[in-house]
Design an enzyme around this catalytic site. Structure first.
Site, PDB file in Angstrom:
ATOM      1  CD  GLU A  60     -35.471  20.490 -25.793  1.00 16.82           C
ATOM      2  OE1 GLU A  60     -36.198  21.460 -25.214  1.00 16.82           O
ATOM      3  OE2 GLU A  60     -35.776  19.362 -25.374  1.00 16.82           O
ATOM      4  NE  ARG A 295     -37.349  34.672 -23.459  1.00 17.82           N
ATOM      5  CZ  ARG A 295     -36.447  33.539 -23.371  1.00 17.82           C
ATOM      6  NH1 ARG A 295     -35.862  33.325 -22.305  1.00 17.82           N
ATOM      7  NH2 ARG A 295     -36.920  32.462 -24.460  1.00 17.82           N
ATOM      8  CE  LYS A 305     -40.232  25.518 -27.100  1.00 18.85           C
ATOM      9  NZ  LYS A 305     -39.174  24.920 -27.388  1.00 18.85           N
TER      10      LYS A 305
END
Length: 586
Positions: A60, A295, A305
């Site tokens: 994104e 991850r 983030k």
RNA sequence: UGGGGAGUCGCCAAGCUGGUUAAGGCACAUGGUUUUGAUCCAUGCAUGCGAAGGUUCGAAUCCUUCCUCCCCAGCCA
């Protein structure tokens, strides 16, 4: 030098195994590709897809890429490359709120920097989810028409309350049984800006008592009057990720949709959406399949983030490209290399087990790669004056220095030896500790690439600080001359001429966080920030570095790997330390 | 307490349609080379596969029970 076989054969992992099996079973043998993304009709008019598989990296565009993304990039682009497939770069821009073109551009640059592009068979596979809004809208209407979706006019709070809990089933919405026609009318009104943000939402009609909470009629379209960075004000309704993603994958002919573990629970819905659209003939087989991997967790680093944004916005760092940041753009400025990241990703592997990779693994990979490629230069980080007693004041002699002692093909250069030199403070001890074999009164060491010297003492200022070290040189011991090894010494120290040395400034970095798992034990990860993560010092460089330019990388012998900062100029040389050399002493 | 995942050497990680002595990398240790206390080279490094039972001639791989950890209740992704 260590051979590079590790990077030539690809270590097996479960995703690779699945793909090999799929290919063996000829699962994607007759897949059509319309040349661009599209629905069943579009692809049926295309040709047999030349790409054996298709993967995608779907960020994104609401932030900068970091080391965790690098793992996903190497996985997706690497898999495509190894199996003669294509990997798409797709911007998952379905929520206009924090997305913008600055992030789009930085992501493109970062992926390129890592060595990948999205070309396949002369087609550029760079896509935007926002280009599929029309098709997604069509898909949503199809679900409504077939009774698989409805407009819910409950408030967000009511929906939340009626969703139930982990152990209690949810309650059906009072709007759940509206007719398809009524739902269609409302949905069209939603799209036509007839309703306020948050007043209603389109939901998939599945099962409010499903043990998988994600299947309790998830929201798939919401009203949001926000300007989108690409479609501007064309839409006021936007699809949710869970609905959009499977469609994006299908339209692009993705075969293997690889994401992280937290989406595992989402997979049943991913398949539900695709099957419904297959039934409605909007999509065709073979449908994409989702696979999840663990991850990356790196010790002493935060990758979320939210945290990275906070570090930047509250000025804990100088920006997204601060050399201490785990962003790709920061890593690059720090001197980390794409090859180093590649090695790192191969070394850590891919699996479904949660794990923490020690930061030192990353540093080691960078060292390993840089050791092979970096030319050597000499720099004195903590200058201390050394005077050679038995040399005339105007003495000057050239010394030949290889650019890479293990790879003589990289050539050599000369540096000038003079009576006064800069050496490292740490290379002299008036009273040596045990096993210290550098300079101390009476001891002999070699001036690297020059002569062997005998320390005769030192001078101090009135406060007792050592300001000058004195020595005699031994004629006939010069490096590269026949009798050079007549005197054996253990110590070998680097130096630069005080007359010819260049001034520079170097930033020495340490980890940004002082705790292994920032925020785990302290309440706030910000409390774990290392107050000494950066130290800037004035240094002396050998004269050959006069024309150093931003992004030039060198090993400063006995110190580590360094990179010229982007802000460096010929008047003010600014350097960043990428990583130190390994040091097993002490 | 519902559902979904994961537990193999200090850290990663193959193997997991059962079959010789449980890959490999990192780390570590010990030697060797070396004008970077770097690099490089050699050797060593799990009778054990979360635990306990069971099936079998044979199990990390199959079955049962248990333990630990992670994820899910955004109109975020």
């Amino acid at each position: 030098m260590k051979n590079q076989t590790e990077s030539n054969d690809n270590p097996s992992n479960f995703i690779r195994a699945i793909i090999e099996k799929n290919i063996r079973h000829k699962l994607y043998e007759n897949k059509n590709w319309g040349g661009t993304p599209g629905d069943k009709n579009h692809h049926s008019k295309g040709k047999k897809d030349l790409a054996k598989i298709r993967t995608r990296f779907p960020p994104e565009p609401n932030g900068y890429l970091h080391i965790g993304h690098a793992k996903s990039i190497f996985l997706n682009f690497g898999l495509a490359k190894d199996f003669n497939g294509a990997c798409h770069l797709r911007f998952d821009d379905t929520n206009p709120e924090k997305e913008n073109d600055e992030f789009v551009n930085s992501i493109i640059e970062d992926v390129n920097w890592l060595g990948f592009d999205w070309q396949f068979n002369s087609e550029s596979n760079l896509f935007y989810a926002s280009d599929y809004f029309e098709l997604m809208y069509t898909a949503a209407k199809l679900l409504i028409q077939t009774g698989h979706a409805y407009i819910d006019q409950q408030s967000a709070d009511e929906i939340k309350k009626n969703r139930g809990t982990l152990t209690k089933p949810g309650i059906n919405s009072p709007f759940r049984n509206l007719s398809p026609d009524e739902n269609l009318r409302l949905f069209e009104e939603m799209k036509d800006t007839k309703h306020a943000d948050g007043s209603m939402v389109l939901r998939a009609k599945i099962d409010m008592s499903s043990p998988n909470i994600n299947l309790r009629d998830p929201a798939i379209y919401r009203i949001k009057r926000t300007t989108h960075h690409r479609t501007f004000n064309e839409w006021c309704i936007y699809p949710m990720y869970t609905f959009a993603h499977p469609i994006e994958d299908a339209l692009e002919g993705i075969t293997h949709s690889i994401c992280t573990l937290e989406f595992e629970d989402q997979r049943p819905f991913y398949d539900w959406v695709l099957e419904k659209l297959l039934d409605n003939k909007l999509l065709s087989n073979p449908l994409p399949k989702q696979y999840e991997f663990a991850r990356l967790n790196l010790t002493y680093v935060v990758l979320s983030k939210r945290c990275l944004v906070e570090l930047v916005e509250k000025n804990y760092v100088s920006g997204w490209n601060d050399p201490r940041m785990p962003t790709l753009i920061g890593s690059r400025r720090r001197g980390y290399t794409p090859e180093g990241f590649k090695l790192f990703c191969e070394r850590i592997g891919v699996s479904k087990a949660d794990s923490w990779i020690d930061y030192s693994i990353l540093e080691d990979c960078m060292r390993e790669v840089l050791n092979i490629s970096s030319h050597r230069r000499i720099a004195v980080l903590e200058p201390l004056k050394l005077v050679i007693n038995n040399l005339p004041d105007d003495f000057e002699e050239e010394c030949f220095v290889p650019n890479h002692p293990q790879n003589l093909e990289l050539g050599k250069r000369t540096i000038k030896l003079t009576k006064e030199l800069w050496i490292e403070k740490a290379d002299f001890m008036e009273e040596p500790e045990k096993k210290y074999f550098r300079l101390f009164p009476g001891n002999q060491v070699r001036l690297r690439y020059g002569y062997v010297i005998t320390c005769t003492g030192c001078e101090k200022d009135k406060d007792g600080n050592i300001i000058k070290v004195l020595c005699d040189y031994l004629p006939d011991t010069k490096s590269g001359t026949p009798g050079s090894d007549s005197v054996k010494v253990k110590g070998n120290i680097h130096w630069v001429s005080t007359k010819y040395a260049l001034n520079a400034e170097v930033s020495l970095y340490d980890r940004l966080f002082k705790s292994e798992h920032p925020g785990l034990e302290s309440e706030n990860y910000l409390d774990d920030i290392n107050p000494n993560s950066i130290k800037t010092v004035k240094i002396k460089l050998e004269e050959n570095l006069a024309n150093i330019k931003p992004y030039d990388q060198y090993q400063f012998e006995r110190h580590g790997y360094f990179i010229c900062d982007q802000e460096s100029t010929s008047d003010f040389i600014k350097i960043n330390r990428t990583v130190t050399l390994r040091d097993t002493w002490k």
